[in-house]
Enzyme design. Structure first.
Site, PDB file in Angstrom:
ATOM      1  CB  CYS A   1      17.134  -4.419  -4.782  1.00 23.88           C
ATOM      2  SG  CYS A   1      16.592  -3.138  -3.660  1.00 23.88           S
TER       3      CYS A   1
ATOM      4  CG  HIS B   1      13.918  -7.058  -5.488  1.00 25.10           C
ATOM      5  ND1 HIS B   1      14.398  -7.290  -4.221  1.00 25.10           N
ATOM      6  CD2 HIS B   1      13.627  -5.726  -5.529  1.00 25.10           C
ATOM      7  CE1 HIS B   1      14.397  -6.169  -3.540  1.00 25.10           C
ATOM      8  NE2 HIS B   1      13.933  -5.202  -4.302  1.00 25.10           N
TER       9      HIS B   1
ATOM     10  CG  ASN C   1      12.614  -4.148  -0.966  1.00 28.52           C
ATOM     11  OD1 ASN C   1      13.663  -4.788  -0.975  1.00 28.52           O
ATOM     12  ND2 ASN C   1      12.361  -3.200  -1.848  1.00 28.52           N
TER      13      ASN C   1
HETATM   14  N1  ACO Z   1      -0.454   4.287   4.296  1.00 27.01           N
HETATM   15  C1  ACO Z   1      -1.612   4.864   3.958  1.00 27.01           C
HETATM   16  N2  ACO Z   1      -1.761   5.619   2.861  1.00 27.01           N
HETATM   17  C2  ACO Z   1      -0.677   5.797   2.087  1.00 27.01           C
HETATM   18  C3  ACO Z   1       0.566   5.236   2.393  1.00 27.01           C
HETATM   19  C4  ACO Z   1       0.655   4.448   3.555  1.00 27.01           C
HETATM   20  N3  ACO Z   1       1.794   3.837   3.931  1.00 27.01           N
HETATM   21  N4  ACO Z   1       1.447   5.573   1.427  1.00 27.01           N
HETATM   22  C5  ACO Z   1       0.785   6.338   0.551  1.00 27.01           C
HETATM   23  N5  ACO Z   1      -0.492   6.480   0.954  1.00 27.01           N
HETATM   24  C6  ACO Z   1      -1.567   7.191   0.291  1.00 27.01           C
HETATM   25  C7  ACO Z   1      -1.088   8.393  -0.492  1.00 27.01           C
HETATM   26  O1  ACO Z   1      -0.995   9.526   0.342  1.00 27.01           O
HETATM   27  C8  ACO Z   1      -2.146   8.507  -1.534  1.00 27.01           C
HETATM   28  O2  ACO Z   1      -3.269   9.135  -0.970  1.00 27.01           O
HETATM   29  P1  ACO Z   1      -4.157  10.173  -1.840  1.00 27.01           P
HETATM   30  O3  ACO Z   1      -4.714   9.357  -2.981  1.00 27.01           O
HETATM   31  O4  ACO Z   1      -5.178  10.626  -0.852  1.00 27.01           O
HETATM   32  O5  ACO Z   1      -3.192  11.232  -2.283  1.00 27.01           O
HETATM   33  C9  ACO Z   1      -2.524   7.069  -1.845  1.00 27.01           C
HETATM   34  O6  ACO Z   1      -2.137   6.309  -0.682  1.00 27.01           O
HETATM   35  C10 ACO Z   1      -1.830   6.514  -3.060  1.00 27.01           C
HETATM   36  O7  ACO Z   1      -0.451   6.814  -2.958  1.00 27.01           O
HETATM   37  P2  ACO Z   1       0.552   6.362  -4.031  1.00 27.01           P
HETATM   38  O8  ACO Z   1       1.932   6.840  -3.661  1.00 27.01           O
HETATM   39  O9  ACO Z   1      -0.013   6.713  -5.363  1.00 27.01           O
HETATM   40  O10 ACO Z   1       0.485   4.791  -3.794  1.00 27.01           O
HETATM   41  P3  ACO Z   1       0.781   3.617  -4.791  1.00 27.01           P
HETATM   42  O11 ACO Z   1      -0.456   2.910  -5.113  1.00 27.01           O
HETATM   43  O12 ACO Z   1       1.706   4.023  -5.908  1.00 27.01           O
HETATM   44  O13 ACO Z   1       1.617   2.651  -3.830  1.00 27.01           O
HETATM   45  C11 ACO Z   1       3.857   1.957  -3.442  1.00 27.01           C
HETATM   46  C12 ACO Z   1       2.843   3.083  -3.286  1.00 27.01           C
HETATM   47  C13 ACO Z   1       3.387   0.783  -2.591  1.00 27.01           C
HETATM   48  C14 ACO Z   1       5.179   2.467  -2.908  1.00 27.01           C
HETATM   49  C15 ACO Z   1       3.947   1.530  -4.910  1.00 27.01           C
HETATM   50  O14 ACO Z   1       4.123   2.657  -5.728  1.00 27.01           O
HETATM   51  C16 ACO Z   1       5.111   0.601  -5.134  1.00 27.01           C
HETATM   52  O15 ACO Z   1       5.220  -0.441  -4.517  1.00 27.01           O
HETATM   53  N6  ACO Z   1       5.984   0.957  -6.071  1.00 27.01           N
HETATM   54  C17 ACO Z   1       7.180   0.167  -6.289  1.00 27.01           C
HETATM   55  C18 ACO Z   1       8.134   0.511  -5.208  1.00 27.01           C
HETATM   56  C19 ACO Z   1       9.294  -0.391  -5.224  1.00 27.01           C
HETATM   57  O16 ACO Z   1       9.307  -1.450  -5.775  1.00 27.01           O
HETATM   58  N7  ACO Z   1      10.299   0.068  -4.610  1.00 27.01           N
HETATM   59  C20 ACO Z   1      11.470  -0.662  -4.653  1.00 27.01           C
HETATM   60  C21 ACO Z   1      12.267  -0.128  -3.574  1.00 27.01           C
HETATM   61  S1  ACO Z   1      13.879  -0.033  -3.981  1.00 27.01           S
HETATM   62  C22 ACO Z   1      14.198  -1.482  -4.595  1.00 27.01           C
HETATM   63  O17 ACO Z   1      13.792  -2.480  -4.088  1.00 27.01           O
HETATM   64  C23 ACO Z   1      14.958  -1.469  -5.747  1.00 27.01           C
END
Ligand code: ACO
Length: 329
Positions: free
Chosen positions: A113, A254, A284
């Protein structure tokens, strides 16, 4: 160094928009969860006959149409592409062929990215050194072809698309690039990854399990990395340019997660009118996300030719990049 101009930012997305409700029909998720955790409402997903090359062709065509640049004057094509259908031939080579850019070298770069800002820096360096006069910088990825559709925390995040811009010797002597800083930290190499390894070589023992061919992402670790590293990188970049946030008209991060963008803006005491985002509409878009924001906000008149932009990206590697630039029509 010879001053450069950044000119004519264009982008293209697939035909198919995909809402969170559409996503909920194929993955166990909901509009409410995706909106709350990421700020994403829709994204565009490539169909079977769309890919990084077809989208890049569309973006470059728009660029040549809007700038009226003679394609024959392109010296080098750089495409920031990290999830191509084929590692080679490169997207850049496909563009060379599609537009008959007879005098251009062509190369893809992999910085995930952060790729667009890496591409800007390489274009700037080659023009600044007097080697080339005009470089076509592309970003093109169809990440949705590689996400793990069984991992609901990553497959809801990405949008596909491509962008194209020109970096060239500045016609008026003004430099559109104040500063660009590039960073990499391989200690975090496992938090986002994509394998292309194969088990075909007959000399190797067959592994018990086929290697994974989908994107792995540890979202929580990415989040932590960003909140720890990016504010310091931005501070570094402002200092190296002898500037403060007061000198910046717009912050363009980003577009990975709106919550993360808001937390970064708060950490830097930035008012929300200075932060430009379009993640709600596109998700993204990997390296295309920053040029896509610039292009949209130039077209609606928010970004003007003399606006000072602070660009900040991070990506798998982990790579990061920060730039202070202006962009012309
Ligand atoms: N829909 C519904 N529930 C979900 C989903 C979904 N799509 N995804 C996860 N959950 C649930 C999980 O199962 C979990 O449930 P539980 O508590 O019963 O176990 C709960 O939601 C929390 O899950 P987490 O994985 O802890 O969710 P988090 O709050 O960390 O959010 C996310 C996930 C949105 C991916 C976040 O971590 C994030 O945005 N991180 C940064 C990611 C990023 O920037 N990536 C960049 C991509 S690559 C790049 O651009 C360089």
């Amino acid at each position: 160094m010879i001053p450069v101009a950044i000119r004519g930012m264009e982008f293209a997305v697939p035909k198919q928009a995909f809402t969170n409700d559409d996503m909920a029909k194929i993955v166990d998720t909901s509009d409410e969860w995706i909106t709350q955790r990421t700020g994403i409402k829709t994204r565009y997903i490539a169909s079977a006959d769309e890919n990084s090359v077809t989208l890049a062709i569309e973006a470059v065509k728009k660029l040549f149409d809007s700038t009226k640049i003679n394609p024959d004057t392109i010296d080098l094509i750089i495409s920031a592409t990290s999830a191509p259908e084929r590692p080679y031939p490169s997207v850049a080579c496909e563009i060379q062929y599609a537009f008959h850019l007879e005098h251009a070298g062509a190369v893809d770069i992999v910085a995930a990215c952060s790729g667009f800002i890496y591409g800007l820096q390489l274009a700037r360096a080659s023009i600044g050194a007097g080697i080339y006069k005009r470089v076509l910088v592309i970003a093109a990825d169809t990440t949705n072809k590689f996400v793990n559709w069984e991992d609901r925390s990553s497959c809801v995040l990405f949008g596909d698309g491509a962008s194209a811009t020109i970096v060239e010797v500045s016609p008026d002597g003004k430099d559109d690039i104040k500063t660009i800083n590039l960073y990499a930290d391989g200690r975090y190499k496992e938090i986002i990854s994509l394998n292309v390894s194969s088990t075909l070589c007959p000399l190797h023992e067959k592994p018990k399990e086929e290697p994974s061919k989908v994107i792995f992402m540890n979202g929580k670790e990415v989040y932590k990395y960003v909140m720890k590293r990016i504010p310091a990188i931005i501070e570094d970049t402002l200092q190296s340019a002898d500037m403060t946030m007061e000198n910046i008209d717009f912050f363009i991060p980003h577009q990975a997660n709106l919550r993360m963008i808001e937390a970064l803006a708060e950490r830097m005491n930035l008012s929300s009118d200075k932060v430009l985002t379009n993640i709600a509409k596109y998700g993204n878009m990997s390296a295309t996300s920053i040029p896509c924001v610039i292009s949209e906000f130039m077209k609606n008149g928010t970004i003007k030719d003399n606006s000072t932009l602070l660009l900040s990206a991070f990506g798998a590697g982990m790579t990061a990049a920060c730039a202070i630039v202006k962009v012309r029509k």
